[in-house]
Design a protein around this motif. Structure first.
Motif, PDB file in Angstrom:
ATOM      1  N   ILE A   1      -7.743  -2.196  -3.498  1.00  0.00           N
ATOM      2  CA  ILE A   1      -7.301  -0.886  -3.963  1.00  0.00           C
ATOM      3  C   ILE A   1      -7.597   0.159  -2.886  1.00  0.00           C
ATOM      4  N   GLN A   2      -6.728   1.148  -2.804  1.00  0.00           N
ATOM      5  CA  GLN A   2      -6.885   2.224  -1.829  1.00  0.00           C
ATOM      6  C   GLN A   2      -6.686   3.566  -2.513  1.00  0.00           C
ATOM      7  N   GLU A   3      -7.245   4.600  -1.907  1.00  0.00           N
ATOM      8  CA  GLU A   3      -7.154   5.945  -2.462  1.00  0.00           C
ATOM      9  C   GLU A   3      -6.130   6.760  -1.681  1.00  0.00           C
ATOM     10  N   SER A   4      -5.384   7.605  -2.385  1.00  0.00           N
ATOM     11  CA  SER A   4      -4.339   8.401  -1.732  1.00  0.00           C
ATOM     12  C   SER A   4      -4.408   9.843  -2.199  1.00  0.00           C
ATOM     13  N   GLU A   5      -3.962  10.730  -1.338  1.00  0.00           N
ATOM     14  CA  GLU A   5      -3.823  12.132  -1.716  1.00  0.00           C
ATOM     15  C   GLU A   5      -2.660  12.283  -2.687  1.00  0.00           C
ATOM     16  N   PHE A   6      -2.710  13.355  -3.440  1.00  0.00           N
ATOM     17  CA  PHE A   6      -1.630  13.627  -4.382  1.00  0.00           C
ATOM     18  C   PHE A   6      -0.676  14.662  -3.786  1.00  0.00           C
ATOM     19  N   LEU A   7      -0.512  14.641  -2.480  1.00  0.00           N
ATOM     20  CA  LEU A   7       0.355  15.606  -1.809  1.00  0.00           C
ATOM     21  C   LEU A   7       1.683  14.951  -1.487  1.00  0.00           C
ATOM     22  N   ALA A   8       2.753  15.763  -1.547  1.00  0.00           N
ATOM     23  CA  ALA A   8       4.091  15.224  -1.287  1.00  0.00           C
ATOM     24  C   ALA A   8       4.502  15.419   0.160  1.00  0.00           C
ATOM     25  N   ASN A   9       4.277  16.614   0.697  1.00  0.00           N
ATOM     26  CA  ASN A   9       4.702  16.913   2.059  1.00  0.00           C
ATOM     27  C   ASN A   9       3.628  17.704   2.790  1.00  0.00           C
ATOM     28  N   ASP A  10       3.550  17.499   4.097  1.00  0.00           N
ATOM     29  CA  ASP A  10       2.647  18.278   4.927  1.00  0.00           C
ATOM     30  C   ASP A  10       3.177  19.704   5.062  1.00  0.00           C
ATOM     31  N   GLU A  11       2.306  20.691   4.894  1.00  0.00           N
ATOM     32  CA  GLU A  11       2.755  22.092   4.897  1.00  0.00           C
ATOM     33  C   GLU A  11       3.310  22.513   6.258  1.00  0.00           C
ATOM     34  N   LYS A  12       2.774  21.979   7.336  1.00  0.00           N
ATOM     35  CA  LYS A  12       3.206  22.396   8.669  1.00  0.00           C
ATOM     36  C   LYS A  12       4.406  21.590   9.157  1.00  0.00           C
ATOM     37  N   SER A  13       4.272  20.293   9.164  1.00  0.00           N
ATOM     38  CA  SER A  13       5.342  19.449   9.719  1.00  0.00           C
ATOM     39  C   SER A  13       6.458  19.171   8.719  1.00  0.00           C
ATOM     40  N   GLY A  14       6.150  19.259   7.427  1.00  0.00           N
ATOM     41  CA  GLY A  14       7.148  18.947   6.406  1.00  0.00           C
ATOM     42  C   GLY A  14       7.331  17.461   6.176  1.00  0.00           C
ATOM     43  N   LYS A  15       6.556  16.639   6.889  1.00  0.00           N
ATOM     44  CA  LYS A  15       6.676  15.190   6.735  1.00  0.00           C
ATOM     45  C   LYS A  15       5.964  14.740   5.458  1.00  0.00           C
ATOM     46  N   ALA A  16       6.426  13.603   4.952  1.00  0.00           N
ATOM     47  CA  ALA A  16       5.859  13.075   3.710  1.00  0.00           C
ATOM     48  C   ALA A  16       4.393  12.709   3.909  1.00  0.00           C
ATOM     49  N   ARG A  17       3.598  12.989   2.880  1.00  0.00           N
ATOM     50  CA  ARG A  17       2.182  12.641   2.884  1.00  0.00           C
ATOM     51  C   ARG A  17       1.818  12.024   1.544  1.00  0.00           C
ATOM     52  N   GLY A  18       0.603  11.520   1.497  1.00  0.00           N
ATOM     53  CA  GLY A  18       0.090  11.028   0.239  1.00  0.00           C
ATOM     54  C   GLY A  18       0.923   9.899  -0.336  1.00  0.00           C
ATOM     55  N   ILE A  19       1.072   9.928  -1.635  1.00  0.00           N
ATOM     56  CA  ILE A  19       1.762   8.846  -2.321  1.00  0.00           C
ATOM     57  C   ILE A  19       3.244   8.808  -1.962  1.00  0.00           C
ATOM     58  N   ARG A  20       3.824   9.953  -1.629  1.00  0.00           N
ATOM     59  CA  ARG A  20       5.242   9.956  -1.234  1.00  0.00           C
ATOM     60  C   ARG A  20       5.444   9.165   0.047  1.00  0.00           C
ATOM     61  N   GLU A  21       4.551   9.323   0.998  1.00  0.00           N
ATOM     62  CA  GLU A  21       4.666   8.578   2.259  1.00  0.00           C
ATOM     63  C   GLU A  21       4.572   7.081   2.011  1.00  0.00           C
ATOM     64  N   ILE A  22       3.670   6.670   1.124  1.00  0.00           N
ATOM     65  CA  ILE A  22       3.503   5.248   0.822  1.00  0.00           C
ATOM     66  C   ILE A  22       4.769   4.686   0.183  1.00  0.00           C
ATOM     67  N   ILE A  23       5.336   5.431  -0.763  1.00  0.00           N
ATOM     68  CA  ILE A  23       6.548   4.974  -1.442  1.00  0.00           C
ATOM     69  C   ILE A  23       7.706   4.863  -0.455  1.00  0.00           C
ATOM     70  N   GLN A  24       7.828   5.850   0.418  1.00  0.00           N
ATOM     71  CA  GLN A  24       8.927   5.836   1.387  1.00  0.00           C
ATOM     72  C   GLN A  24       8.796   4.688   2.375  1.00  0.00           C
ATOM     73  N   GLN A  25       7.584   4.347   2.766  1.00  0.00           N
ATOM     74  CA  GLN A  25       7.388   3.211   3.671  1.00  0.00           C
ATOM     75  C   GLN A  25       7.822   1.902   3.021  1.00  0.00           C
ATOM     76  N   ARG A  26       7.546   1.762   1.729  1.00  0.00           N
ATOM     77  CA  ARG A  26       7.908   0.530   1.023  1.00  0.00           C
ATOM     78  C   ARG A  26       9.400   0.472   0.695  1.00  0.00           C
ATOM     79  N   ASN A  27      10.034   1.621   0.657  1.00  0.00           N
ATOM     80  CA  ASN A  27      11.453   1.677   0.275  1.00  0.00           C
ATOM     81  C   ASN A  27      12.321   2.172   1.430  1.00  0.00           C
ATOM     82  N   LYS A  28      11.898   1.927   2.651  1.00  0.00           N
ATOM     83  CA  LYS A  28      12.569   2.497   3.816  1.00  0.00           C
ATOM     84  C   LYS A  28      13.982   1.947   4.011  1.00  0.00           C
ATOM     85  N   ASP A  29      14.237   0.683   3.633  1.00  0.00           N
ATOM     86  CA  ASP A  29      15.574   0.120   3.805  1.00  0.00           C
ATOM     87  C   ASP A  29      16.599   0.868   2.952  1.00  0.00           C
ATOM     88  N   VAL A  30      16.227   1.133   1.709  1.00  0.00           N
ATOM     89  CA  VAL A  30      17.140   1.864   0.818  1.00  0.00           C
ATOM     90  C   VAL A  30      17.295   3.303   1.274  1.00  0.00           C
TER      91      VAL A  30
END
Length: 259
Positions: A130-159
């Protein structure tokens, strides 16, 4: 209207006092009340009840109902919603009376292929995946995905790669003209149909996400995670109950990291 009636009571003499009776006619008030009721009915804004609509994947075409809740270890992603705890305690941490959400997640089976439990039912911390994740969606400065959104996007990158191509095609007018209302509606329908085919394409690697929550988790955190399923075009996900292994993994992780 009011009407005043005088009545001497049949008495005679100079010292006899005359009695006055006042009668109020309320008949016009009925008309006034009807006018007021009509006014408020015409001027009142009817408020629709606000309810949450959760769009879950359909199971109409499932042939084997026993396999509905099963997923391969390579595709399975389990998300556990919880609340932050105070340092050195299992008490929930709050800020201004609000519970601070936190997310745990793991891939595949609890504890991996070796399992989370050892002899006598003891927890094998070295197997705890098990791993711990932030509950943030996007980085305020870069706008890139963070937290659980980044994890989901990595697993669903093909789609998401194919969906992004559709978005570019839509923006460039590839599904029809966007200059008129009718054109935009037709283009949107064509885009939705193409996106639906991509999400259902079995040739693309996609995750199966299982969402669980502890009793301390807030309802708002569940809604936020369900929103992430829609934002990131997740086609297979479900809400499930915590298992004994899930609870043991969370407690073991907290004991080792939140002292």
């Amino acid at each position: 209207m009011a009407e005043v009636q005088q009545n001497d009571g049949g008495g005679k003499g100079k010292g006899h006092q005359k009695k006055m009776q006042i009668r109020v006619d309320f008949t016009p008030m009925v008309d006034m009340n009807m006018l007021l009721i009509t006014f408020f009915m015409l001027c009142t804004t009817m408020i629709k009840s606000q309810t949450l609509t959760i769009a879950l994947p359909s199971n109409e075409k499932v042939q084997n109902e026993e396999n509905m809740s099963q997923a391969s270890a390579d595709d399975a992603v389990t998300i556990i919603l919880d609340a932050k705890r105070k340092t050195g305690s299992f008490d929930v941490d709050t800020v201004n009376g609000k519970v601070q959400p936190i997310i745990y997640y793991y891939f595949g089976k609890p504890g991996g292929d070796a399992g989370i439990l050892g002899p006598g039912g003891t927890v094998l911390s070295e197997n705890n995946n098990i791993q711990e994740s932030e509950f943030l969606a996007n980085d305020e400065k870069s706008g890139k995905a963070r937290g659980i959104r980044e994890i989901i996007q990595q697993r669903n990158k093909d789609v998401l790669t194919e969906i992004n191509k559709l978005k570019e095609k839509y923006a460039s007018g590839g599904f029809g003209s966007l200059e008129t209302k009718d054109g935009r509606e037709k283009a949107q329908m064509a885009y939705d149909e193409a996106a639906s085919k991509i999400r259902k394409d079995e040739n693309l690697k996609k995750p199966v996400i299982i969402i669980k929550s502890t009793p301390q988790a807030s309802f708002g955190s569940l809604v936020s995670v369900l929103d992430e399923m829609q934002i990131n075009s997740i086609s297979k996900y479900q809400i499930d109950n915590m298992t004994k292994a899930d609870s043991l993994m969370v407690i073991d992780f907290q004991n080792r990291h939140h002292k």
